[in-house]
Design a protein around this motif. Structure first.
Motif, mmCIF file in Angstrom:
data_model
loop_
_atom_site.group_PDB
_atom_site.id
_atom_site.type_symbol
_atom_site.label_atom_id
_atom_site.label_comp_id
_atom_site.label_asym_id
_atom_site.label_seq_id
_atom_site.Cartn_x
_atom_site.Cartn_y
_atom_site.Cartn_z
ATOM 1 N N ALA A 12 50.784 34.811 45.513
ATOM 2 C CA ALA A 12 49.802 33.725 45.469
ATOM 3 C C ALA A 12 48.438 34.197 45.950
ATOM 4 C CB ALA A 12 50.277 32.552 46.317
ATOM 5 N N THR A 13 48.441 35.216 46.821
ATOM 6 C CA THR A 13 47.179 35.636 47.420
ATOM 7 C C THR A 13 46.735 37.004 46.908
ATOM 8 O OG1 THR A 13 48.369 36.599 49.298
ATOM 9 C CG2 THR A 13 47.586 34.333 49.538
ATOM 10 N N TRP A 14 47.537 37.594 46.043
ATOM 11 C CA TRP A 14 47.235 38.934 45.557
ATOM 12 C C TRP A 14 46.079 38.886 44.561
ATOM 13 C CZ3 TRP A 14 51.883 42.441 46.046
ATOM 14 C CH2 TRP A 14 51.531 43.783 45.866
ATOM 15 N N HIS A 15 45.144 39.776 44.702
ATOM 16 C CA HIS A 15 44.000 39.774 43.803
ATOM 17 C C HIS A 15 44.432 40.092 42.371
ATOM 18 C CE1 HIS A 15 40.049 41.094 42.129
ATOM 19 N NE2 HIS A 15 39.671 40.053 42.815
ATOM 20 N N SER A 16 43.844 39.414 41.399
ATOM 21 C CA SER A 16 44.287 39.545 40.007
ATOM 22 C C SER A 16 44.156 40.971 39.478
ATOM 23 C CB SER A 16 43.503 38.582 39.117
ATOM 24 O OG SER A 16 42.123 38.843 39.230
ATOM 25 N N SER A 17 43.240 41.770 40.064
ATOM 26 C CA SER A 17 43.037 43.129 39.549
ATOM 27 C C SER A 17 44.216 44.050 39.848
ATOM 28 C CB SER A 17 41.752 43.728 40.127
ATOM 29 O OG SER A 17 41.858 43.904 41.523
ATOM 30 N N THR A 18 44.986 43.742 40.887
ATOM 31 C CA THR A 18 46.078 44.636 41.266
ATOM 32 C C THR A 18 47.422 43.925 41.322
ATOM 33 O OG1 THR A 18 45.580 44.247 43.609
ATOM 34 C CG2 THR A 18 44.593 46.203 42.595
ATOM 35 N N GLU A 45 32.312 40.328 51.954
ATOM 36 C CA GLU A 45 33.426 39.777 51.167
ATOM 37 C C GLU A 45 34.682 40.634 51.271
ATOM 38 O OE1 GLU A 45 32.882 36.677 49.660
ATOM 39 O OE2 GLU A 45 31.145 37.023 50.963
ATOM 40 N N ARG A 46 34.703 41.531 52.272
ATOM 41 C CA ARG A 46 35.872 42.397 52.461
ATOM 42 C C ARG A 46 36.542 42.076 53.778
ATOM 43 N NH1 ARG A 46 37.332 45.798 48.084
ATOM 44 N NH2 ARG A 46 35.562 45.541 46.696
ATOM 45 N N SER A 68 46.275 46.394 55.302
ATOM 46 C CA SER A 68 46.022 45.703 54.040
ATOM 47 C C SER A 68 44.536 45.441 53.886
ATOM 48 C CB SER A 68 46.741 44.352 54.006
ATOM 49 O OG SER A 68 48.095 44.494 54.310
ATOM 50 N N ARG A 69 44.101 45.457 52.644
ATOM 51 C CA ARG A 69 42.714 45.107 52.353
ATOM 52 C C ARG A 69 42.667 43.816 51.545
ATOM 53 N NH1 ARG A 69 39.218 49.253 49.614
ATOM 54 N NH2 ARG A 69 40.870 49.215 48.064
ATOM 55 N N PHE A 70 41.697 43.008 51.843
ATOM 56 C CA PHE A 70 41.526 41.727 51.168
ATOM 57 C C PHE A 70 40.104 41.625 50.647
ATOM 58 C CE2 PHE A 70 44.909 41.270 54.187
ATOM 59 C CZ PHE A 70 45.799 40.392 53.613
ATOM 60 N N ALA A 74 34.962 33.160 45.974
ATOM 61 C CA ALA A 74 34.806 31.701 46.017
ATOM 62 C C ALA A 74 35.426 31.124 47.285
ATOM 63 C CB ALA A 74 35.413 31.061 44.766
ATOM 64 N N GLY A 75 35.242 31.839 48.391
ATOM 65 C CA GLY A 75 35.685 31.316 49.675
ATOM 66 C C GLY A 75 37.141 31.537 50.002
ATOM 67 N N ARG A 76 37.920 32.144 49.079
ATOM 68 C CA ARG A 76 39.347 32.380 49.339
ATOM 69 C C ARG A 76 39.620 33.868 49.465
ATOM 70 N NH1 ARG A 76 43.608 29.995 45.466
ATOM 71 N NH2 ARG A 76 44.882 31.169 46.937
ATOM 72 N N TRP A 77 40.534 34.204 50.357
ATOM 73 C CA TRP A 77 40.915 35.600 50.540
ATOM 74 C C TRP A 77 42.067 35.964 49.619
ATOM 75 C CZ3 TRP A 77 37.918 38.903 52.912
ATOM 76 C CH2 TRP A 77 37.036 38.447 53.902
ATOM 77 N N PHE A 78 41.974 37.148 49.018
ATOM 78 C CA PHE A 78 43.040 37.662 48.170
ATOM 79 C C PHE A 78 43.444 39.055 48.639
ATOM 80 C CE2 PHE A 78 40.753 34.639 45.566
ATOM 81 C CZ PHE A 78 41.778 33.924 44.971
ATOM 82 N N TYR A 79 44.730 39.288 48.615
ATOM 83 C CA TYR A 79 45.267 40.607 48.941
ATOM 84 C C TYR A 79 44.877 41.600 47.851
ATOM 85 C CZ TYR A 79 48.813 44.158 49.997
ATOM 86 O OH TYR A 79 49.471 45.317 50.299
#
Ligand SMILES: [Zn+2]
Length: 112
Positions: A12-18, A45-46, A68-70, A74-79
């Motif tokens: 749910a929190t994983w960034h779409s690129s990875t 933003e990191r 882990s890097r996030f 748009a204000g939400r954190w992604f893994y």
């Protein structure tokens, strides 16, 4: 947190690129016992989190340690990604219990 819930949370929190299309944290017998955040921070933003998660599989104790890097969008954190290592624990009977209770292992999770 069960491994199933953890997988859902990661996806749910994983960034779409990875992000993988599905995530199997194999072994439904994994029980997460303790989560320690050793260090965390953010800049622009990191973000990053260095954590240690202690888990039990059957009678085997292990620790997953990960940095882990996030990324924030748009204000939400992604893994984004992480460097992780797993190592086994061999708690002694009189050692502090790895679950973090503060009790001796033999008087806590080490009870037969
Ligand atoms: Zn314990």
């Amino acid at each position: 947190m069960t491994s199933h819930k953890l997988a859902d949370y990661l996806l749910a929190t994983w960034h779409s690129s990875t992000r993988p299309s599905s995530l199997e944290l194999d072994d439904s017998a994994t029980v997460w016992k303790r989560l320690e955040v050793l260090e965390s921070g953010e800049k622009d933003e990191r973000g990053w989190v260095h954590f240690r998660a202690t888990f039990l599989e059957g009678r085997r104790w292990s620790v997953l340690e990960e940095s882990s890097r996030f990324v924030r969008e748009a204000g939400r954190w992604f893994y984004l990604d992480g460097n992780s290592a797993v190592h086994r624990l061999k708690p002694g009977r009189n050692a502090p219990c790895p679950c973090g209770s503060g009790r001796k292992f033999k008087a806590c999770c080490g009870l037969a």
